[in-house]
Motif scaffolding. Structure first.
Motif, PDB file in Angstrom:
ATOM      1  N   ASP A 175      35.031 -54.424  -8.939  1.00 50.33           N
ATOM      2  CA  ASP A 175      34.977 -52.993  -9.250  1.00 50.33           C
ATOM      3  C   ASP A 175      35.999 -52.162  -8.485  1.00 50.33           C
ATOM      4  O   ASP A 175      35.856 -50.930  -8.386  1.00 50.33           O
ATOM      5  CB  ASP A 175      33.576 -52.426  -8.984  1.00 50.33           C
ATOM      6  N   THR A 176      37.054 -52.799  -7.950  1.00 50.40           N
ATOM      7  CA  THR A 176      38.129 -52.050  -7.298  1.00 50.40           C
ATOM      8  C   THR A 176      39.212 -51.778  -8.324  1.00 50.40           C
ATOM      9  O   THR A 176      39.439 -52.590  -9.231  1.00 50.40           O
ATOM     10  CB  THR A 176      38.722 -52.827  -6.118  1.00 50.40           C
ATOM     11  N   PRO A 177      39.901 -50.657  -8.217  1.00 54.97           N
ATOM     12  CA  PRO A 177      40.938 -50.320  -9.196  1.00 54.97           C
ATOM     13  C   PRO A 177      42.092 -51.325  -9.160  1.00 54.97           C
ATOM     14  O   PRO A 177      42.391 -51.922  -8.126  1.00 54.97           O
ATOM     15  CB  PRO A 177      41.411 -48.933  -8.751  1.00 54.97           C
ATOM     16  N   VAL A 178      42.739 -51.525 -10.317  1.00 53.16           N
ATOM     17  CA  VAL A 178      43.922 -52.375 -10.407  1.00 53.16           C
ATOM     18  C   VAL A 178      45.118 -51.577  -9.886  1.00 53.16           C
ATOM     19  O   VAL A 178      45.391 -50.469 -10.368  1.00 53.16           O
ATOM     20  CB  VAL A 178      44.169 -52.825 -11.852  1.00 53.16           C
ATOM     21  N   THR A 179      45.821 -52.147  -8.901  1.00 56.22           N
ATOM     22  CA  THR A 179      46.925 -51.425  -8.262  1.00 56.22           C
ATOM     23  C   THR A 179      48.197 -52.257  -8.271  1.00 56.22           C
ATOM     24  O   THR A 179      48.162 -53.483  -8.388  1.00 56.22           O
ATOM     25  CB  THR A 179      46.587 -51.071  -6.807  1.00 56.22           C
ATOM     26  N   LYS A 180      49.326 -51.594  -8.121  1.00 48.28           N
ATOM     27  CA  LYS A 180      50.639 -52.213  -7.936  1.00 48.28           C
ATOM     28  C   LYS A 180      51.343 -51.517  -6.780  1.00 48.28           C
ATOM     29  O   LYS A 180      51.328 -50.289  -6.707  1.00 48.28           O
ATOM     30  CB  LYS A 180      51.497 -52.094  -9.201  1.00 48.28           C
ATOM     31  N   THR A 181      51.922 -52.314  -5.895  1.00 46.35           N
ATOM     32  CA  THR A 181      52.601 -51.767  -4.725  1.00 46.35           C
ATOM     33  C   THR A 181      54.096 -52.049  -4.821  1.00 46.35           C
ATOM     34  O   THR A 181      54.496 -53.196  -5.044  1.00 46.35           O
ATOM     35  CB  THR A 181      52.048 -52.384  -3.432  1.00 46.35           C
ATOM     36  N   ALA A 182      54.889 -51.028  -4.666  1.00 49.21           N
ATOM     37  CA  ALA A 182      56.347 -51.190  -4.664  1.00 49.21           C
ATOM     38  C   ALA A 182      56.777 -51.893  -3.377  1.00 49.21           C
ATOM     39  O   ALA A 182      56.138 -51.723  -2.330  1.00 49.21           O
ATOM     40  CB  ALA A 182      57.031 -49.833  -4.782  1.00 49.21           C
ATOM     41  N   GLY A 183      57.829 -52.676  -3.462  1.00 54.16           N
ATOM     42  CA  GLY A 183      58.286 -53.378  -2.266  1.00 54.16           C
ATOM     43  C   GLY A 183      59.572 -54.139  -2.524  1.00 54.16           C
ATOM     44  O   GLY A 183      60.072 -54.184  -3.654  1.00 54.16           O
ATOM     45  N   ASP A 184      60.119 -54.726  -1.490  1.00 54.06           N
ATOM     46  CA  ASP A 184      61.329 -55.540  -1.603  1.00 54.06           C
ATOM     47  C   ASP A 184      61.096 -56.863  -0.886  1.00 54.06           C
ATOM     48  O   ASP A 184      60.183 -56.984  -0.066  1.00 54.06           O
ATOM     49  CB  ASP A 184      62.539 -54.809  -1.015  1.00 54.06           C
ATOM     50  N   ARG A 185      61.908 -57.842  -1.216  1.00 51.98           N
ATOM     51  CA  ARG A 185      61.784 -59.150  -0.576  1.00 51.98           C
ATOM     52  C   ARG A 185      62.626 -59.174   0.693  1.00 51.98           C
ATOM     53  O   ARG A 185      63.730 -58.625   0.734  1.00 51.98           O
ATOM     54  CB  ARG A 185      62.235 -60.250  -1.532  1.00 51.98           C
ATOM     55  N   ARG A 186      62.113 -59.868   1.690  1.00 54.37           N
ATOM     56  CA  ARG A 186      62.803 -59.920   2.977  1.00 54.37           C
ATOM     57  C   ARG A 186      62.871 -61.365   3.443  1.00 54.37           C
ATOM     58  O   ARG A 186      61.993 -62.178   3.136  1.00 54.37           O
ATOM     59  CB  ARG A 186      62.080 -59.057   4.008  1.00 54.37           C
ATOM     60  N   ILE A 187      63.904 -61.676   4.211  1.00 54.67           N
ATOM     61  CA  ILE A 187      64.071 -63.052   4.666  1.00 54.67           C
ATOM     62  C   ILE A 187      63.008 -63.425   5.689  1.00 54.67           C
ATOM     63  O   ILE A 187      62.616 -64.587   5.801  1.00 54.67           O
ATOM     64  CB  ILE A 187      65.493 -63.260   5.233  1.00 54.67           C
ATOM     65  N   ILE A 188      62.513 -62.458   6.456  1.00 53.89           N
ATOM     66  CA  ILE A 188      61.384 -62.672   7.364  1.00 53.89           C
ATOM     67  C   ILE A 188      60.355 -61.600   7.052  1.00 53.89           C
ATOM     68  O   ILE A 188      60.537 -60.419   7.398  1.00 53.89           O
ATOM     69  CB  ILE A 188      61.803 -62.582   8.849  1.00 53.89           C
ATOM     70  N   GLU A 189      59.302 -61.969   6.378  1.00 55.51           N
ATOM     71  CA  GLU A 189      58.281 -61.008   5.997  1.00 55.51           C
ATOM     72  C   GLU A 189      57.500 -60.521   7.226  1.00 55.51           C
ATOM     73  O   GLU A 189      57.327 -61.251   8.197  1.00 55.51           O
ATOM     74  CB  GLU A 189      57.320 -61.630   4.977  1.00 55.51           C
ATOM     75  N   ARG A 190      57.049 -59.271   7.140  1.00 57.16           N
ATOM     76  CA  ARG A 190      56.227 -58.664   8.187  1.00 57.16           C
ATOM     77  C   ARG A 190      56.925 -58.721   9.552  1.00 57.16           C
ATOM     78  O   ARG A 190      56.312 -59.018  10.578  1.00 57.16           O
ATOM     79  CB  ARG A 190      54.861 -59.343   8.276  1.00 57.16           C
ATOM     80  N   SER A 191      58.210 -58.459   9.552  1.00 60.22           N
ATOM     81  CA  SER A 191      58.988 -58.476  10.788  1.00 60.22           C
ATOM     82  C   SER A 191      59.744 -57.166  10.922  1.00 60.22           C
ATOM     83  O   SER A 191      60.074 -56.502   9.932  1.00 60.22           O
ATOM     84  CB  SER A 191      59.976 -59.650  10.787  1.00 60.22           C
ATOM     85  N   ILE A 192      60.061 -56.797  12.159  1.00 64.37           N
ATOM     86  CA  ILE A 192      60.829 -55.580  12.408  1.00 64.37           C
ATOM     87  C   ILE A 192      62.325 -55.831  12.233  1.00 64.37           C
ATOM     88  O   ILE A 192      63.127 -54.894  12.285  1.00 64.37           O
ATOM     89  CB  ILE A 192      60.570 -55.042  13.827  1.00 64.37           C
ATOM     90  N   ALA A 193      62.713 -57.082  12.041  1.00 61.30           N
ATOM     91  CA  ALA A 193      64.132 -57.432  11.951  1.00 61.30           C
ATOM     92  C   ALA A 193      64.665 -57.146  10.553  1.00 61.30           C
ATOM     93  O   ALA A 193      64.055 -57.512   9.549  1.00 61.30           O
ATOM     94  CB  ALA A 193      64.336 -58.899  12.294  1.00 61.30           C
ATOM     95  N   THR A 194      65.814 -56.501  10.491  1.00 62.15           N
ATOM     96  CA  THR A 194      66.520 -56.247   9.245  1.00 62.15           C
ATOM     97  C   THR A 194      67.732 -57.176   9.162  1.00 62.15           C
ATOM     98  O   THR A 194      68.145 -57.763  10.168  1.00 62.15           O
ATOM     99  CB  THR A 194      66.995 -54.787   9.188  1.00 62.15           C
ATOM    100  N   PRO A 195      68.337 -57.328   7.980  1.00 60.62           N
ATOM    101  CA  PRO A 195      69.530 -58.179   7.877  1.00 60.62           C
ATOM    102  C   PRO A 195      70.640 -57.760   8.832  1.00 60.62           C
ATOM    103  O   PRO A 195      71.328 -58.614   9.403  1.00 60.62           O
ATOM    104  CB  PRO A 195      69.954 -58.000   6.411  1.00 60.62           C
ATOM    105  N   GLU A 196      70.812 -56.449   9.019  1.00 62.97           N
ATOM    106  CA  GLU A 196      71.859 -55.966   9.915  1.00 62.97           C
ATOM    107  C   GLU A 196      71.571 -56.373  11.359  1.00 62.97           C
ATOM    108  O   GLU A 196      72.472 -56.811  12.089  1.00 62.97           O
ATOM    109  CB  GLU A 196      71.980 -54.447   9.824  1.00 62.97           C
ATOM    110  N   LEU A 197      70.309 -56.251  11.789  1.00 66.50           N
ATOM    111  CA  LEU A 197      69.947 -56.605  13.160  1.00 66.50           C
ATOM    112  C   LEU A 197      70.065 -58.111  13.382  1.00 66.50           C
ATOM    113  O   LEU A 197      70.576 -58.560  14.417  1.00 66.50           O
ATOM    114  CB  LEU A 197      68.526 -56.125  13.467  1.00 66.50           C
ATOM    115  N   LEU A 198      69.628 -58.914  12.419  1.00 66.93           N
ATOM    116  CA  LEU A 198      69.721 -60.368  12.549  1.00 66.93           C
ATOM    117  C   LEU A 198      71.177 -60.821  12.667  1.00 66.93           C
ATOM    118  O   LEU A 198      71.510 -61.661  13.513  1.00 66.93           O
ATOM    119  CB  LEU A 198      69.058 -61.043  11.347  1.00 66.93           C
TER     120      LEU A 198
END
Length: 567
Positions: A175-198
């Motif tokens: 009984d929870t609503p159907v949802t969609k979350t916008a997002g992007d793919r990352r080489i390390i998920e759930r990390s503070i590191a960005t491609p530029e920093l790596l």
């Protein structure tokens, strides 16, 4: 008339004295070589090696060695002087034309890729008044100069807001609503590191030779909390995510006509005994190389193997971690290799691997070539250690060979001669020098004056033992007489190793080698390695198929300019 029994003690004494003198001479040779390698120039040219004799605590050279025939030496010298006289003249004229005027070069010409900003320096209203008469001064001209500005490193926090959308009509089973979350793919998920920093962190460790603990301290000065443990974890996760790309590099490596190999030590803290055992040919050799393993500490001397190959237009520098220096590791790179030539130094492990391969693969024979610079290095060490005139003469002969080879290679590279002409001229100009050198070496080896313990004798024996492999390159236009390119590929790793010292585990060492593969292959293809890493880390999460990973190779990837995201 003296009884033999009476002379026996004196004979034993004389033998002991001679052995002691020979040992002293050997140790002094090693000391001279060590001093030269630590404090003297690394150049192996005869003009530079003359001054190394002062490093010896005494004046020594090979005793009773006959000087080379003057006529033969004169013939070699005259032949080298006449060799490609026209090409030498044209090169001299080209170098003269290239010489620029004295003084600082134009910043715009030497740094044409840099953007420009106009900075005007003017006088205030008060300063425009003439100091002599008080009249207001007029601007008559502008003096223009250029200088380079460095913008300090700039970091900022990227606040990511992911929009969530909900369907007003549909609900899930709970009984929870159907949802969609916008997002992007990352080489390390759930990390503070960005491609530029790596990209910046990896370039810092492996190109600027700044270990993670030094980077941690540097970031702390800027008020940024990045622990060395986080950086190590990022490296492992990036390596795991890019495993398919490593396989692509291996496939591209084996498409070339030849392979060049070299290796260098690397310390590893945690040892995987099963992997170590698998790299030896058999158990007997393992225990012969590593006796009393239980008494040793956990740290082990391992090896990084670098392999150069790939197509001419897309060279590949592949770095590989191995637990041992066993020649069995070479077989991994021969599997699937489409060429027929392997070039290396004189280490016996390569010979063992090539012989094993040729015995078991009669349909795909590998031709093994050795490096002539390594052979010359033995004579250079002999000259540094003993001041041997024989060693000096050998170095001069090698200079003749390298000079002739360089002239031909330049003509071939500039498309002034065809491949067939290059091979023909090489056999006409270079091969006779090798043949004369071989005869000269054979005479010196047979001369009874050269002691078996001398460095010069060791150098001569090395050349004659590997002679066929030292001259195999003459039949192939794509081979050079040396493996200098492979040694240059090893140098960045050695420079970085002086700072990070060791790897914690085998997985850490493998990830280190992979990062070096990415950086050095990008450099070999004239691509900015930091831009390549940044674009690779941005696009790799979207790769699905083998074709997608092929598009991420340095010569296929699209290098996009850096853009700041967000508002």
């Amino acid at each position: 008339s003296t009884p033999q029994s009476t002379l026996f003690p004196y004979t034993t004494l004389f033998r002991s004295i001679n052995e002691a003198l020979a040992e002293i001479a050997r140790l002094n040779e090693q000391l001279a070589i060590k001093r030269a390698r630590e404090f003297a120039s690394r150049s192996e040219k005869s003009s530079q090696l003359d001054r190394y004799q002062n490093l010896l605590p005494f004046d020594i050279e090979d005793l009773n060695i006959q000087k080379p025939a003057a006529e033969e030496n004169r013939e070699l010298t005259e032949e080298t002087e006449k060799l490609f006289a026209e090409e030498e003249k044209s090169e001299t004229e080209t170098e003269t034309n290239k010489k620029s005027k004295a003084g600082r070069k134009s910043v715009s010409k030497t740094n044409g890729r840099l953007p420009k900003r106009r900075y005007v320096i003017t006088l205030s209203e008060e300063e425009r008044t003439c100091d002599r008469c008080g009249t207001q001064m007029n601007k008559v001209r502008v003096q223009v100069s250029e200088r380079i500005v460095h913008v300090p490193s700039y970091e900022y926090i990227e606040v990511v807001e992911k929009e969530v959308y909900e369907c007003p009509n549909c609900v899930n089973d709970d009984d929870t609503p159907v949802t969609k979350t916008a997002g992007d793919r990352r080489i390390i998920e759930r990390s503070i590191a960005t491609p530029e920093l790596l990209a910046h962190v990896f370039m810092g460790k492996y190109q600027r030779h700044t270990p993670y603990y030094c980077q941690e301290e540097s970031y702390s000065w800027q008020g940024i909390n990045l622990s060395r443990q986080n950086m190590c974890n990022w490296q492992q996760k990036v390596y795991k995510a890019l495993q398919p790309l490593e396989n692509q590099f291996k496939q591209e490596l084996k498409k070339g006509k030849y392979l060049q190999m070299d290796e260098t030590p690397l310390e590893v803290m945690k040892v995987n005994e099963d992997e170590v055992r698998s790299e030896y040919w058999d158990e007997e050799r393992k225990w012969k190389k590593e006796p009393d393993k239980e008494k040793q500490d956990s740290q082990k001397k391992c090896y990084m193997w670098v392999v150069r190959g790939g197509e001419d237009v897309h060279p590949v520098h592949l770095y590989n971690f191995k637990w041992t220096r066993s020649g069995k590791n070479v077989l991994e790179f021969l599997e699937g290799f489409t060429g027929h030539n392997l070039q290396s130094d004189g280490y016996a492990g390569y010979d063992t691997a090539v012989n094993f391969w040729n015995e078991n693969h009669p349909e795909h024979q590998i031709i093994h070539s050795n490096c002539n610079v390594h052979a010359r290095r033995y004579f250079a060490d002999a000259l540094k250690a003993t001041g041997s005139k024989t060693a000096k003469e050998a170095i001069k002969i090698y200079e003749c060979i390298f000079t002739a080879e360089k002239k031909l290679r330049n003509l071939f590279r500039e498309n002034k001669i065809s491949e067939d002409d290059f091979l023909r001229l090489r056999k006409e100009k270079v091969k006779p020098l090798f043949e004369k050198f071989y005869g000269w070496l054979s005479e010196k080896q047979q001369a009874s004056a050269i002691l078996n313990s001398s460095k010069t004798s060791e150098a001569i024996n090395y050349c004659l033992k590997h002679w066929e492999k030292l001259t195999n390159y003459l039949d192939y236009s794509f081979l050079t007489p040396d493996t200098n390119a492979a040694e240059r590929a090893v140098k960045p790793f050695v420079m970085a190793r002086k700072n990070f010292l060791f790897s914690g585990s085998g997985i850490g060492a493998k990830s280190t080698c992979f990062i070096f593969t990415l950086i050095e292959t990008a450099k070999a293809n004239n691509i900015n390695p930091q831009d390549y890493l940044r674009c690779l880390f941005e696009k790799a999460p979207y790769a699905q198929t083998e074709q997608d990973w092929q598009k991420l190779l340095p010569w296929n990837i699209e290098i996009t300019p850096f853009k700041m995201r967000g508002e």
